[in-house]
Design a protein around this motif. Structure first.
Motif, PDB file in Angstrom:
ATOM      1  N   VAL A  44       0.808  -1.222   0.000  1.00 13.40           N
ATOM      2  CA  VAL A  44       0.000   0.000   0.000  1.00 13.40           C
ATOM      3  C   VAL A  44       0.843   1.274   0.000  1.00 13.40           C
ATOM      4  O   VAL A  44       0.320   2.358  -0.243  1.00 13.40           O
ATOM      5  CB  VAL A  44      -0.965   0.026   1.215  1.00 13.40           C
ATOM      6  CG1 VAL A  44      -1.981  -1.103   1.120  1.00 13.40           C
ATOM      7  CG2 VAL A  44      -0.207  -0.062   2.526  1.00 13.40           C
ATOM      8  N   ALA A  45       2.136   1.168   0.267  1.00 15.94           N
ATOM      9  CA  ALA A  45       2.991   2.353   0.416  1.00 15.94           C
ATOM     10  C   ALA A  45       3.826   2.582  -0.849  1.00 15.94           C
ATOM     11  O   ALA A  45       5.036   2.377  -0.867  1.00 15.94           O
ATOM     12  CB  ALA A  45       3.882   2.211   1.639  1.00 15.94           C
ATOM     13  N   ASP A  46       3.154   3.021  -1.913  1.00 17.65           N
ATOM     14  CA  ASP A  46       3.835   3.299  -3.178  1.00 17.65           C
ATOM     15  C   ASP A  46       4.853   4.422  -2.987  1.00 17.65           C
ATOM     16  O   ASP A  46       4.594   5.400  -2.294  1.00 17.65           O
ATOM     17  CB  ASP A  46       2.801   3.708  -4.230  1.00 17.65           C
ATOM     18  CG  ASP A  46       3.427   4.081  -5.553  1.00 17.65           C
ATOM     19  OD1 ASP A  46       4.328   3.366  -6.010  1.00 17.65           O
ATOM     20  OD2 ASP A  46       3.000   5.100  -6.132  1.00 17.65           O
ATOM     21  N   LYS A  47       6.028   4.259  -3.608  1.00 16.21           N
ATOM     22  CA  LYS A  47       7.091   5.269  -3.497  1.00 16.21           C
ATOM     23  C   LYS A  47       7.384   5.888  -4.863  1.00 16.21           C
ATOM     24  O   LYS A  47       8.433   5.657  -5.429  1.00 16.21           O
ATOM     25  CB  LYS A  47       8.371   4.626  -2.942  1.00 16.21           C
ATOM     26  CG  LYS A  47       8.307   4.246  -1.489  1.00 16.21           C
ATOM     27  CD  LYS A  47       9.513   3.471  -1.015  1.00 16.21           C
ATOM     28  CE  LYS A  47      10.804   4.214  -1.103  1.00 16.21           C
ATOM     29  NZ  LYS A  47      11.954   3.439  -0.586  1.00 16.21           N
ATOM     30  N   GLY A  48       6.437   6.644  -5.391  1.00 19.29           N
ATOM     31  CA  GLY A  48       6.708   7.390  -6.614  1.00 19.29           C
ATOM     32  C   GLY A  48       6.105   6.835  -7.886  1.00 19.29           C
ATOM     33  O   GLY A  48       6.360   7.357  -8.964  1.00 19.29           O
ATOM     34  N   PHE A  86       8.127   0.239  -3.329  1.00 25.30           N
ATOM     35  CA  PHE A  86       7.168   0.342  -2.241  1.00 25.30           C
ATOM     36  C   PHE A  86       7.888   0.540  -0.916  1.00 25.30           C
ATOM     37  O   PHE A  86       9.017   0.084  -0.744  1.00 25.30           O
ATOM     38  CB  PHE A  86       6.306  -0.930  -2.162  1.00 25.30           C
ATOM     39  CG  PHE A  86       5.371  -1.078  -3.328  1.00 25.30           C
ATOM     40  CD1 PHE A  86       4.115  -0.514  -3.313  1.00 25.30           C
ATOM     41  CD2 PHE A  86       5.778  -1.775  -4.459  1.00 25.30           C
ATOM     42  CE1 PHE A  86       3.264  -0.626  -4.399  1.00 25.30           C
ATOM     43  CE2 PHE A  86       4.937  -1.900  -5.553  1.00 25.30           C
ATOM     44  CZ  PHE A  86       3.675  -1.322  -5.526  1.00 25.30           C
ATOM     45  N   GLY A  87       7.217   1.201   0.021  1.00 27.57           N
ATOM     46  CA  GLY A  87       7.748   1.424   1.360  1.00 27.57           C
ATOM     47  C   GLY A  87       7.265   0.393   2.355  1.00 27.57           C
ATOM     48  O   GLY A  87       7.507   0.527   3.550  1.00 27.57           O
ATOM     49  N   ASP A  88       6.576  -0.630   1.889  1.00 32.43           N
ATOM     50  CA  ASP A  88       6.076  -1.696   2.754  1.00 32.43           C
ATOM     51  C   ASP A  88       7.225  -2.574   3.241  1.00 32.43           C
ATOM     52  O   ASP A  88       8.358  -2.454   2.774  1.00 32.43           O
ATOM     53  CB  ASP A  88       5.086  -2.570   1.973  1.00 32.43           C
ATOM     54  CG  ASP A  88       3.867  -1.806   1.525  1.00 32.43           C
ATOM     55  OD1 ASP A  88       2.827  -1.925   2.177  1.00 32.43           O
ATOM     56  OD2 ASP A  88       3.956  -1.079   0.510  1.00 32.43           O
ATOM     57  N   HIS A  89       6.900  -3.485   4.131  1.00 29.49           N
ATOM     58  CA  HIS A  89       7.865  -4.479   4.607  1.00 29.49           C
ATOM     59  C   HIS A  89       7.436  -5.856   4.116  1.00 29.49           C
ATOM     60  O   HIS A  89       6.241  -6.139   4.024  1.00 29.49           O
ATOM     61  CB  HIS A  89       7.954  -4.473   6.135  1.00 29.49           C
ATOM     62  CG  HIS A  89       8.667  -3.272   6.656  1.00 29.49           C
ATOM     63  ND1 HIS A  89      10.035  -3.218   6.770  1.00 29.49           N
ATOM     64  CD2 HIS A  89       8.207  -2.061   7.064  1.00 29.49           C
ATOM     65  CE1 HIS A  89      10.388  -2.036   7.229  1.00 29.49           C
ATOM     66  NE2 HIS A  89       9.291  -1.307   7.409  1.00 29.49           N
TER      67      HIS A  89
END
Length: 149
Positions: free
Chosen positions: A92-96, A107-110
């Motif tokens: 869910v944590a798209d990075k750009g 993504f910024g997910d783990h």
């Protein structure tokens, strides 16, 4: 995602029209002697060989990535490579956003899980497989075969 050893590669030839050619290429070269670089195999199929120090998990997570236009066949040639994984639908944590020119989205997910590849093992990562590669200590020599979807 598929994880297996090179001796079982023929089991996966039918998964994609270019997989047989990709695994035949791997079997036909001396993996221990191949130099780092990019090798064009044929249209829609190329190999990228690297030999680099492994990274810490947090450093690798800076490039928690997936691809839309290519499937990765990642082969561990030497060393122990840990890879983080999570299904795309859970990220869910798209990075750009998606970079079409480089065929990558970060993504910024783990990761949900981590697994380790050792010599002559491979993983097939499909577009829905978000992954953080090159985690480990010491040198990791690997080949990534890019298979156009």
């Amino acid at each position: 995602m598929i994880i297996d050893t090179l001796q079982n590669a023929a089991k996966y030839y039918s998964v994609h029209p270019l997989f047989a050619k990709a695994f035949e290429y791997i079997a036909g070269i001396d993996l221990a002697a191949i130099e780092p670089g990019t090798y064009e195999i044929q249209d829609g199929l190329k190999a990228i060989v690297s030999d680099k120090p492994g990274r810490a998990r947090e450093e690798s997570l800076q490039k928690f990535e997936c691809h839309r236009q290519n499937i990765d066949i990642q082969v561990c040639i030497n060393g122990n490579e840990e890879i983080g994984w999570k299904p795309l639908e859970r990220c869910v944590a798209d990075k750009g956003g998606y970079d079409e020119a480089k065929d990558v989205q970060f993504f910024g997910d783990h990761p949900d899980t981590y697994f380790t590849l050792t010599q002559d093992q491979f993983v097939i990562l499909f577009p829905e497989d978000v992954h953080a590669p090159m985690i480990g200590e010491g040198s990791i020599k690997k080949m990534v075969i890019k298979v156009r979807v």
